[in-house]
Scaffold this motif. Structure first.
Motif, PDB file in Angstrom:
ATOM      1  N   SER A  24       0.835  -1.197   0.000  1.00 36.93           N
ATOM      2  CA  SER A  24       0.000   0.000   0.000  1.00 36.93           C
ATOM      3  C   SER A  24       0.873   1.253   0.000  1.00 36.93           C
ATOM      4  O   SER A  24       2.033   1.217   0.408  1.00 36.93           O
ATOM      5  N   ILE A  25       0.280   2.363  -0.448  1.00 39.39           N
ATOM      6  CA  ILE A  25       0.969   3.649  -0.476  1.00 39.39           C
ATOM      7  C   ILE A  25       0.095   4.653   0.272  1.00 39.39           C
ATOM      8  O   ILE A  25      -1.059   4.889  -0.090  1.00 39.39           O
ATOM      9  N   TYR A  26       0.655   5.254   1.335  1.00 40.89           N
ATOM     10  CA  TYR A  26      -0.117   6.164   2.176  1.00 40.89           C
ATOM     11  C   TYR A  26       0.460   7.580   2.105  1.00 40.89           C
ATOM     12  O   TYR A  26       1.640   7.792   2.387  1.00 40.89           O
ATOM     13  N   THR A  57       1.200   5.827 -12.386  1.00 44.81           N
ATOM     14  CA  THR A  57       0.568   5.257 -13.574  1.00 44.81           C
ATOM     15  C   THR A  57       1.217   3.934 -13.959  1.00 44.81           C
ATOM     16  O   THR A  57       2.418   3.715 -13.775  1.00 44.81           O
ATOM     17  N   GLY A  58       0.381   3.036 -14.504  1.00 43.69           N
ATOM     18  CA  GLY A  58       0.852   1.803 -15.093  1.00 43.69           C
ATOM     19  C   GLY A  58       1.399   0.795 -14.108  1.00 43.69           C
ATOM     20  O   GLY A  58       2.273  -0.002 -14.458  1.00 43.69           O
ATOM     21  N   ASN A  59       0.859   0.790 -12.892  1.00 45.16           N
ATOM     22  CA  ASN A  59       1.394  -0.078 -11.847  1.00 45.16           C
ATOM     23  C   ASN A  59       0.396  -1.151 -11.412  1.00 45.16           C
ATOM     24  O   ASN A  59      -0.810  -1.011 -11.583  1.00 45.16           O
ATOM     25  N   THR A  60       0.925  -2.211 -10.831  1.00 44.29           N
ATOM     26  CA  THR A  60       0.126  -3.174 -10.081  1.00 44.29           C
ATOM     27  C   THR A  60       0.485  -2.998  -8.615  1.00 44.29           C
ATOM     28  O   THR A  60       1.646  -3.167  -8.226  1.00 44.29           O
ATOM     29  N   ILE A  61      -0.499  -2.635  -7.817  1.00 46.70           N
ATOM     30  CA  ILE A  61      -0.253  -2.279  -6.412  1.00 46.70           C
ATOM     31  C   ILE A  61      -0.999  -3.266  -5.521  1.00 46.70           C
ATOM     32  O   ILE A  61      -2.238  -3.372  -5.582  1.00 46.70           O
ATOM     33  N   GLY A  62      -0.253  -3.977  -4.704  1.00 52.16           N
ATOM     34  CA  GLY A  62      -0.855  -4.996  -3.848  1.00 52.16           C
ATOM     35  C   GLY A  62      -1.406  -4.406  -2.574  1.00 52.16           C
ATOM     36  O   GLY A  62      -0.979  -4.776  -1.469  1.00 52.16           O
ATOM     37  N   GLY A  63      -2.343  -3.492  -2.715  1.00 51.33           N
ATOM     38  CA  GLY A  63      -2.931  -2.849  -1.554  1.00 51.33           C
ATOM     39  C   GLY A  63      -3.672  -1.590  -1.951  1.00 51.33           C
ATOM     40  O   GLY A  63      -4.281  -1.520  -3.023  1.00 51.33           O
ATOM     41  N   THR A  64      -3.557  -0.558  -1.111  1.00 52.77           N
ATOM     42  CA  THR A  64      -4.358   0.660  -1.203  1.00 52.77           C
ATOM     43  C   THR A  64      -3.484   1.867  -1.511  1.00 52.77           C
ATOM     44  O   THR A  64      -2.322   1.926  -1.107  1.00 52.77           O
ATOM     45  N   LEU A 107      -8.778   2.956  -3.326  1.00 58.85           N
ATOM     46  CA  LEU A 107      -8.236   4.265  -3.689  1.00 58.85           C
ATOM     47  C   LEU A 107      -9.039   5.308  -2.933  1.00 58.85           C
ATOM     48  O   LEU A 107     -10.260   5.389  -3.082  1.00 58.85           O
ATOM     49  N   SER A 108      -8.356   6.089  -2.096  1.00 59.48           N
ATOM     50  CA  SER A 108      -9.076   7.018  -1.230  1.00 59.48           C
ATOM     51  C   SER A 108      -8.513   8.430  -1.309  1.00 59.48           C
ATOM     52  O   SER A 108      -7.298   8.640  -1.222  1.00 59.48           O
ATOM     53  N   SER A 121     -12.480  -0.481  -2.832  1.00 63.30           N
ATOM     54  CA  SER A 121     -13.386   0.668  -2.783  1.00 63.30           C
ATOM     55  C   SER A 121     -12.733   1.947  -3.286  1.00 63.30           C
ATOM     56  O   SER A 121     -11.514   2.052  -3.408  1.00 63.30           O
ATOM     57  N   LEU A 122     -13.604   2.930  -3.577  1.00 66.39           N
ATOM     58  CA  LEU A 122     -13.199   4.260  -4.044  1.00 66.39           C
ATOM     59  C   LEU A 122     -13.860   5.289  -3.150  1.00 66.39           C
ATOM     60  O   LEU A 122     -15.086   5.267  -2.977  1.00 66.39           O
ATOM     61  N   ASN A 123     -13.065   6.195  -2.558  1.00 68.44           N
ATOM     62  CA  ASN A 123     -13.646   7.131  -1.606  1.00 68.44           C
ATOM     63  C   ASN A 123     -13.222   8.567  -1.873  1.00 68.44           C
ATOM     64  O   ASN A 123     -12.027   8.883  -1.876  1.00 68.44           O
ATOM     65  N   PHE A 124     -14.229   9.430  -2.101  1.00 72.08           N
ATOM     66  CA  PHE A 124     -14.025  10.869  -2.259  1.00 72.08           C
ATOM     67  C   PHE A 124     -14.911  11.642  -1.285  1.00 72.08           C
ATOM     68  O   PHE A 124     -15.257  12.793  -1.550  1.00 72.08           O
ATOM     69  N   TYR A 125     -15.295  11.033  -0.183  1.00 65.50           N
ATOM     70  CA  TYR A 125     -16.176  11.715   0.760  1.00 65.50           C
ATOM     71  C   TYR A 125     -15.585  13.069   1.183  1.00 65.50           C
ATOM     72  O   TYR A 125     -14.456  13.168   1.636  1.00 65.50           O
ATOM     73  N   GLY A 126     -16.367  14.136   1.004  1.00 65.46           N
ATOM     74  CA  GLY A 126     -15.982  15.457   1.470  1.00 65.46           C
ATOM     75  C   GLY A 126     -14.782  16.067   0.780  1.00 65.46           C
ATOM     76  O   GLY A 126     -14.246  17.082   1.240  1.00 65.46           O
ATOM     77  N   SER A 127     -14.365  15.504  -0.357  1.00 62.86           N
ATOM     78  CA  SER A 127     -13.192  16.033  -1.057  1.00 62.86           C
ATOM     79  C   SER A 127     -13.574  17.241  -1.921  1.00 62.86           C
ATOM     80  O   SER A 127     -14.745  17.445  -2.251  1.00 62.86           O
ATOM     81  N   HIS A 128     -12.560  18.027  -2.298  1.00 67.83           N
ATOM     82  CA  HIS A 128     -12.775  19.195  -3.161  1.00 67.83           C
ATOM     83  C   HIS A 128     -11.757  19.167  -4.283  1.00 67.83           C
ATOM     84  O   HIS A 128     -10.545  19.203  -4.041  1.00 67.83           O
ATOM     85  N   ILE A 129     -12.260  19.090  -5.525  1.00 67.65           N
ATOM     86  CA  ILE A 129     -11.417  19.104  -6.715  1.00 67.65           C
ATOM     87  C   ILE A 129     -11.662  20.420  -7.445  1.00 67.65           C
ATOM     88  O   ILE A 129     -12.782  20.715  -7.852  1.00 67.65           O
TER      89      ILE A 129
END
Length: 219
Positions: free
Chosen positions: A1-3, A16-23, A46-47, A67-75
């Protein structure tokens, strides 16, 4: 995972273009430039929960196993999620849905063209300048309660395989559902479109409900 939780990145973020064994987790982070996380396979989630993203966000062609999480985010720019897949049916710990845009804000266009959502997709209270969902597929509940778009909302050719909820949603221009398929119950109670709504060639295979729906083109 990457935090990257609570981090500040002054410039662009590229994964980009990676296989990531986690989050990949950017929860509560601030990214000053563009965010490009595309063509990846994630075995986790992805959060961007409560993140502030000041540029464009390109998340096209990802496969997200959980899962995919954008709760309360601002873009501040555009959000691109075209042809990406969210395969999970369980929410991340501390969140509500496997796909969550609850109370998210996107100041530019948000495009989910051809995207796939296996579990509950929660867009309640989200704001988008414009929303493109053409050809998207929802296998779980698609909840757009209190959605607000400042321009068009395009669901042309989308497939809703269970319940679809558009109650109290508002689009400031057109809502296009041309060729969409609803295989579960669909509700549009108190739905408002300030110009046109197009249901040409739509298929409703279960019940639908339009209660106090408003469609008004200002002449």
């Amino acid at each position: 995972s990457i935090y990257f939780n609570d981090s500040t990145l002054e410039r662009n973020a590229n994964i980009t273009g990676n296989t990531i064994g986690g989050t990949i987790d950017f929860g509560s982070s601030v990214i000053g430039g563009d965010t490009n996380i595309g063509d990846n396979t994630l075995t986790g989630s992805l959060s961007f929960l409560r993140a502030t993203l000041k540029g464009n966000v390109d998340l096209r062609d990802n496969v997200i196993s959980e899962s995919l999480n954008f709760y309360g985010s601002h873009i501040s720019g555009e959000l691109l999620f075209d042809k990406s897949q969210v395969l999970g049916t369980e929410a991340m710990p501390g969140t509500s849905s496997p796909t969550e845009f609850w109370n998210a804000t996107v100041d530019g266009l948000a495009s989910f063209t051809g995207a796939y959502f296996k579990g509950y997709a929660d867009f309640t209270g989200a704001y988008f300048k414009g929303l493109g969902m053409s050809g998207a597929t929802f296998d779980g509940v698609a909840d757009f309660t209190n959605l607000h778009t400042a321009s068009d909302a395009n669901f042309q050719g989308a497939t809703f395989n269970t319940t679809a909820i558009f109650d109290n949603a508002t689009t400031k221009r057109d809502a296009n559902f041309q060729g969409a398929t609803f295989n579960g119950n669909a509700t549009f109670n108190y739905f408002t479109a300030e110009r046109f709504v197009d249901f040409t060639n739509v298929t409703f295979n279960q019940g639908f409900n339009f209660y106090y729906t408003t469609v008004a083109y200002p002449y």
